[in-house]
Design a protein around this motif. Sequence first.
Motif, PDB file in Angstrom:
ATOM      1  N   GLU A   1       0.856  -1.181   0.000  1.00 40.93           N
ATOM      2  CA  GLU A   1       0.000   0.000   0.000  1.00 40.93           C
ATOM      3  C   GLU A   1       0.894   1.234   0.000  1.00 40.93           C
ATOM      4  O   GLU A   1       1.447   1.605   1.035  1.00 40.93           O
ATOM      5  N   ALA A   2       1.046   1.848  -1.162  1.00 41.84           N
ATOM      6  CA  ALA A   2       1.922   3.014  -1.258  1.00 41.84           C
ATOM      7  C   ALA A   2       1.348   4.180  -0.456  1.00 41.84           C
ATOM      8  O   ALA A   2       0.121   4.361  -0.384  1.00 41.84           O
TER       9      ALA A   2
ATOM     10  N   ARG B   1      -5.326  11.034  -2.210  1.00 45.90           N
ATOM     11  CA  ARG B   1      -4.567  10.204  -3.150  1.00 45.90           C
ATOM     12  C   ARG B   1      -3.633  11.067  -3.993  1.00 45.90           C
ATOM     13  O   ARG B   1      -4.038  12.105  -4.508  1.00 45.90           O
TER      14      ARG B   1
ATOM     15  N   PRO C   1      -7.083   2.827  -6.193  1.00 46.58           N
ATOM     16  CA  PRO C   1      -5.730   2.621  -5.653  1.00 46.58           C
ATOM     17  C   PRO C   1      -5.212   3.913  -5.017  1.00 46.58           C
ATOM     18  O   PRO C   1      -5.809   4.988  -5.195  1.00 46.58           O
TER      19      PRO C   1
ATOM     20  N   ASP D   1      -0.242  -2.115  -9.358  1.00 41.06           N
ATOM     21  CA  ASP D   1      -1.443  -2.280  -8.538  1.00 41.06           C
ATOM     22  C   ASP D   1      -1.752  -1.019  -7.735  1.00 41.06           C
ATOM     23  O   ASP D   1      -2.900  -0.788  -7.344  1.00 41.06           O
ATOM     24  N   ASN D   2      -0.716  -0.214  -7.481  1.00 42.84           N
ATOM     25  CA  ASN D   2      -0.893   0.990  -6.669  1.00 42.84           C
ATOM     26  C   ASN D   2      -1.257   2.214  -7.495  1.00 42.84           C
ATOM     27  O   ASN D   2      -1.413   3.302  -6.953  1.00 42.84           O
TER      28      ASN D   2
ATOM     29  N   SER E   1       3.190  -5.223  -8.341  1.00 38.90           N
ATOM     30  CA  SER E   1       2.736  -4.492  -7.150  1.00 38.90           C
ATOM     31  C   SER E   1       2.804  -2.981  -7.372  1.00 38.90           C
ATOM     32  O   SER E   1       1.971  -2.239  -6.856  1.00 38.90           O
TER      33      SER E   1
END
Length: 584
Positions: free
Chosen positions: A342-343, A533, A502, A421-422, A418
């Motif tokens: 999870e960035a 975000r 995301p 994905d973020n 990954s």
Amino acid sequence: MAMDNAKMNKAGTIRKVLSYMKRYIPLLVISLALSVVTVALTLYFPILTGRAIDLIVGKGKVDFTAMTAILTRAAIIVVIAAAAQWLTNICNNRMTYNIVRDIRRDAFLNIEKMPLSYIDSHSHGDMVSRIIADVDTFSEGLLMGFTQLFTGIATIAGTLIFMLTIDVKISCIVVLITPLSLFVASFITKKTYSMFQLQTRTRGEQTALIDEIVGNEKVVQAFNHEDEALWQFDEINDRLQKCSLRATFFSSLTNPSTRFVNSLVYAGVGIFGAMSALTGGITVGQLSCFLSYANQYTKPFNEISGVITELQNALACAARIFELIEEKKEIPDASDAVILEEADGRVDIEDVYFSYVPDKKLIEDFNLHVKPGQRVAIVGPTGCGKTTIINLLMRFYDVNSGTIKVSGHDIRKITRESLRDNYGMVLQETWLKKGTIRDNIIMGKPDATDEEIIAAAKASHAHSFIRRLPKGYDTEIGEDGGSLSQGQKQLLCITRVMLCLPPMLILDEATSSIDTRTEIKIQKAFLTMMQGRTSFIVAHRLSTIREADIILVMKDGKIIEQGNHESLLAADGFYANLYNSQFA
């Protein structure tokens, strides 16, 4: 030198084909064993025929008892040989199409792992041609090889042995003339390999043009480009016709040439056999048997020559397929690469240099530090490097030098999966796959519930038009959205991101195809979505980015101005001129 390279390439291609065959050795062994059984029984049949002929001594002098026993044995042999041949074909088909399936899978898998630089710089139609047309041609040659090559070789060896047991002298005549057939076939097939290579390359070029024109037919018709497109097609089509005709003509010389030599063999056996029978060297039944063997001995040479010709075409196609399979893959993730769960949204770009072509500079000495939750807008004239920054953030391309860090990690030390994905990304170019509306929305979150899907569609203002479709969310759409408008397709792409939400967002001209009224609603939805975000916004319409925390003004790959909307207008520089030009 060119001839030596061709030989090396062909040998290399054969080795690669054999490596795929190794996986199916049990089927290969069974096929070979059944081929030997089929050939042995087929060759035993003329012996029975010869014995039956020798039982007919004259009128009223026929041993029907012995004849019945021979005919019964012959019938059993025919049935067993037919069954063995049937099983051989099953094994050969299974082996061929398993190999073809494996090659196609490996080729497609490699495309998925290729760097985008290769995909961007090579014809998509040619890649399709390799996976579809070239593999089909290769499968035909491979199946013919399995079906006729093994059986032909076994037939030649078997008939030679049986002939030697009957008469050595006549057998020697057959053996001495036969190499001429092999020499002719070998000479012709060597000349045709390069012709088949040219044919497959030209076919790939034609497929690429068809893919390009059909995929953009609206643009072709809008600019009256039909005649030019037809001229291009005719030019390639004529070249394909000529090289195909040339390859087919020269390869077709093999069969009649070998048939001529084989006719000489048959005539020689008939003449010397008849003379031997007159002197009592062999019986009439044995002569009949020998002529049958001579015919069976020469027949495989015709078949094998045809197989070899077809294999030239198959190997030329296989070489193109293996080029695709062995094309350099993108640099794999580092062995110690971290999985970014999870960035936190912090992005640091330090001293980055990048260019698509080494001698053409693009991004130079690029530095940027983005705090979690900040909205970063990137503006500038066409070709300044805006979309390139997005490509680097997503690691579609790696930087030439410098570092890009996400949450304190160099993105080259983060697994690509990954990292991506973020990010949630909406591009100006929409892409929808063939399937239902639902399938396209849940691409990034396959386990989403109906409530989540509808909520995301409402947030993106797509729910109203989806509800009006014949089957709502279960409506099937065609390739690239089918009959949906460009705006509707873009709304679905936005919904896809809304569903995943995301920690970081990339919006590259995300509302370019949407009407002004809907755009205002989408902008409000984006503001809600971007809360907390980190967001990167690429826009040409500067009115859409006034709320950004940081506006980067780019020119020639460099940041020439940086600040918020008000400060940049107050500076009265490049951004102010760009912004005011919209209202001039």
